[in-house]
Motif scaffolding. Structure first.
Motif, PDB file in Angstrom:
ATOM      1  N   GLN A  97      -3.693  -3.567   0.376  1.00  0.00           N
ATOM      2  CA  GLN A  97      -3.585  -2.208   0.024  1.00  0.00           C
ATOM      3  C   GLN A  97      -5.071  -1.593   0.793  1.00  0.00           C
ATOM      4  O   GLN A  97      -4.805  -0.622   1.612  1.00  0.00           O
ATOM      5  CB  GLN A  97      -3.615  -1.796  -1.320  1.00  0.00           C
ATOM      6  CG  GLN A  97      -3.502  -0.204  -1.494  1.00  0.00           C
ATOM      7  CD  GLN A  97      -3.280   0.207  -3.001  1.00  0.00           C
ATOM      8  OE1 GLN A  97      -3.083  -0.956  -3.627  1.00  0.00           O
ATOM      9  NE2 GLN A  97      -3.324   1.472  -3.152  1.00  0.00           N
ATOM     10  N   LEU A  98      -5.935  -2.192   0.570  1.00  0.00           N
ATOM     11  CA  LEU A  98      -7.370  -1.574   1.204  1.00  0.00           C
ATOM     12  C   LEU A  98      -7.263  -1.561   2.701  1.00  0.00           C
ATOM     13  O   LEU A  98      -7.493  -0.751   3.397  1.00  0.00           O
ATOM     14  CB  LEU A  98      -8.774  -2.465   0.415  1.00  0.00           C
ATOM     15  CG  LEU A  98      -9.773  -1.972   1.271  1.00  0.00           C
ATOM     16  CD1 LEU A  98     -10.226  -0.613   0.657  1.00  0.00           C
ATOM     17  CD2 LEU A  98     -10.956  -3.140   0.552  1.00  0.00           C
ATOM     18  N   ASP A  99      -6.890  -2.803   3.411  1.00  0.00           N
ATOM     19  CA  ASP A  99      -6.783  -2.904   4.704  1.00  0.00           C
ATOM     20  C   ASP A  99      -5.881  -1.929   5.260  1.00  0.00           C
ATOM     21  O   ASP A  99      -6.269  -1.171   6.221  1.00  0.00           O
ATOM     22  CB  ASP A  99      -6.329  -4.292   5.062  1.00  0.00           C
ATOM     23  CG  ASP A  99      -7.157  -5.542   4.884  1.00  0.00           C
ATOM     24  OD1 ASP A  99      -8.478  -5.198   4.791  1.00  0.00           O
ATOM     25  OD2 ASP A  99      -6.923  -6.587   4.866  1.00  0.00           O
ATOM     26  N   GLY A 100      -4.659  -1.619   4.633  1.00  0.00           N
ATOM     27  CA  GLY A 100      -3.750  -0.683   4.854  1.00  0.00           C
ATOM     28  C   GLY A 100      -4.186   0.724   4.945  1.00  0.00           C
ATOM     29  O   GLY A 100      -4.166   1.551   5.825  1.00  0.00           O
ATOM     30  N   THR A 101      -5.191   1.034   3.961  1.00  0.00           N
ATOM     31  CA  THR A 101      -5.717   2.167   3.853  1.00  0.00           C
ATOM     32  C   THR A 101      -6.781   2.566   4.953  1.00  0.00           C
ATOM     33  O   THR A 101      -6.936   3.594   5.626  1.00  0.00           O
ATOM     34  CB  THR A 101      -6.363   2.527   2.481  1.00  0.00           C
ATOM     35  OG1 THR A 101      -5.125   2.363   1.514  1.00  0.00           O
ATOM     36  CG2 THR A 101      -6.884   3.856   2.242  1.00  0.00           C
ATOM     37  N   LEU A 102      -7.712   1.428   4.941  1.00  0.00           N
ATOM     38  CA  LEU A 102      -8.625   1.582   5.960  1.00  0.00           C
ATOM     39  C   LEU A 102      -8.022   1.621   7.464  1.00  0.00           C
ATOM     40  O   LEU A 102      -8.653   2.523   8.406  1.00  0.00           O
ATOM     41  CB  LEU A 102      -9.632   0.386   6.140  1.00  0.00           C
ATOM     42  CG  LEU A 102     -10.406   0.572   4.635  1.00  0.00           C
ATOM     43  CD1 LEU A 102     -11.122  -0.969   4.840  1.00  0.00           C
ATOM     44  CD2 LEU A 102     -11.217   1.525   4.713  1.00  0.00           C
ATOM     45  N   LYS A 147      -3.994   8.121   9.997  1.00  0.00           N
ATOM     46  CA  LYS A 147      -3.959   9.579   9.241  1.00  0.00           C
ATOM     47  C   LYS A 147      -5.327   9.712   8.646  1.00  0.00           C
ATOM     48  O   LYS A 147      -5.748  10.687   8.420  1.00  0.00           O
ATOM     49  CB  LYS A 147      -3.029   9.788   8.413  1.00  0.00           C
ATOM     50  CG  LYS A 147      -2.985   9.034   7.039  1.00  0.00           C
ATOM     51  CD  LYS A 147      -1.828   9.387   6.183  1.00  0.00           C
ATOM     52  CE  LYS A 147      -2.028   8.614   4.942  1.00  0.00           C
ATOM     53  NZ  LYS A 147      -0.891   8.658   3.985  1.00  0.00           N
ATOM     54  N   ASN A 148      -5.991   8.589   8.387  1.00  0.00           N
ATOM     55  CA  ASN A 148      -7.614   8.607   7.889  1.00  0.00           C
ATOM     56  C   ASN A 148      -8.670   8.461   8.987  1.00  0.00           C
ATOM     57  O   ASN A 148      -9.794   8.818   8.622  1.00  0.00           O
ATOM     58  CB  ASN A 148      -7.878   7.638   6.935  1.00  0.00           C
ATOM     59  CG  ASN A 148      -6.771   7.756   5.661  1.00  0.00           C
ATOM     60  OD1 ASN A 148      -6.319   8.778   5.301  1.00  0.00           O
ATOM     61  ND2 ASN A 148      -6.293   6.546   4.928  1.00  0.00           N
ATOM     62  N   TRP A 149      -8.021   8.368  10.192  1.00  0.00           N
ATOM     63  CA  TRP A 149      -9.234   8.125  11.161  1.00  0.00           C
ATOM     64  C   TRP A 149     -10.054   9.308  11.467  1.00  0.00           C
ATOM     65  O   TRP A 149     -11.109   9.345  11.915  1.00  0.00           O
ATOM     66  CB  TRP A 149      -8.663   7.535  12.541  1.00  0.00           C
ATOM     67  CG  TRP A 149      -8.068   6.196  12.474  1.00  0.00           C
ATOM     68  CD1 TRP A 149      -8.165   5.239  11.273  1.00  0.00           C
ATOM     69  CD2 TRP A 149      -7.289   5.450  13.399  1.00  0.00           C
ATOM     70  NE1 TRP A 149      -7.711   4.237  11.526  1.00  0.00           N
ATOM     71  CE2 TRP A 149      -7.119   4.234  12.721  1.00  0.00           C
ATOM     72  CE3 TRP A 149      -6.912   5.720  14.490  1.00  0.00           C
ATOM     73  CZ2 TRP A 149      -6.440   3.284  13.287  1.00  0.00           C
ATOM     74  CZ3 TRP A 149      -6.065   4.767  15.146  1.00  0.00           C
ATOM     75  CH2 TRP A 149      -5.963   3.417  14.766  1.00  0.00           C
ATOM     76  N   GLY A 150      -9.536  10.672  11.350  1.00  0.00           N
ATOM     77  CA  GLY A 150     -10.104  11.824  11.541  1.00  0.00           C
ATOM     78  C   GLY A 150     -10.952  12.332  10.566  1.00  0.00           C
ATOM     79  O   GLY A 150     -11.704  13.229  10.757  1.00  0.00           O
ATOM     80  N   ASP A 151     -11.037  11.660   9.458  1.00  0.00           N
ATOM     81  CA  ASP A 151     -11.956  12.026   8.310  1.00  0.00           C
ATOM     82  C   ASP A 151     -13.496  11.671   8.372  1.00  0.00           C
ATOM     83  O   ASP A 151     -13.792  10.909   8.890  1.00  0.00           O
ATOM     84  CB  ASP A 151     -11.433  11.672   6.979  1.00  0.00           C
ATOM     85  CG  ASP A 151     -10.110  11.958   6.469  1.00  0.00           C
ATOM     86  OD1 ASP A 151      -9.737  13.190   6.933  1.00  0.00           O
ATOM     87  OD2 ASP A 151      -9.266  11.192   5.622  1.00  0.00           O
TER      88      ASP A 151
END
Length: 58
Positions: free
Chosen positions: A45-50, A54-58
């Protein structure tokens, strides 16, 4: 690590004949296996989130 703990518990269970101790050892083995499974799931789950675009622009 998990396998070594399971192996040690199995070795210990070979020397015990009392039902209560055998049940306790089996319960400990099941808990260790379940915890290992949960750790693997959380790592995924952590790998998937990282790696989620969609989280790359944060």
């Amino acid at each position: 690590m998990e396998n070594k703990i399971i192996e040690e518990l199995e070795r210990i269970s070979d020397h015990h004949k009392e039902y209560e101790q055998l049940v306790l050892i089996e319960a400990a083995k099941e808990i260790i296996k379940e915890q290992h499974k949960r750790i693997a799931q959380m790592e995924g789950q952590l790998d998937g989130t990282l790696w989620s675009p969609k989280n790359w622009g944060d």
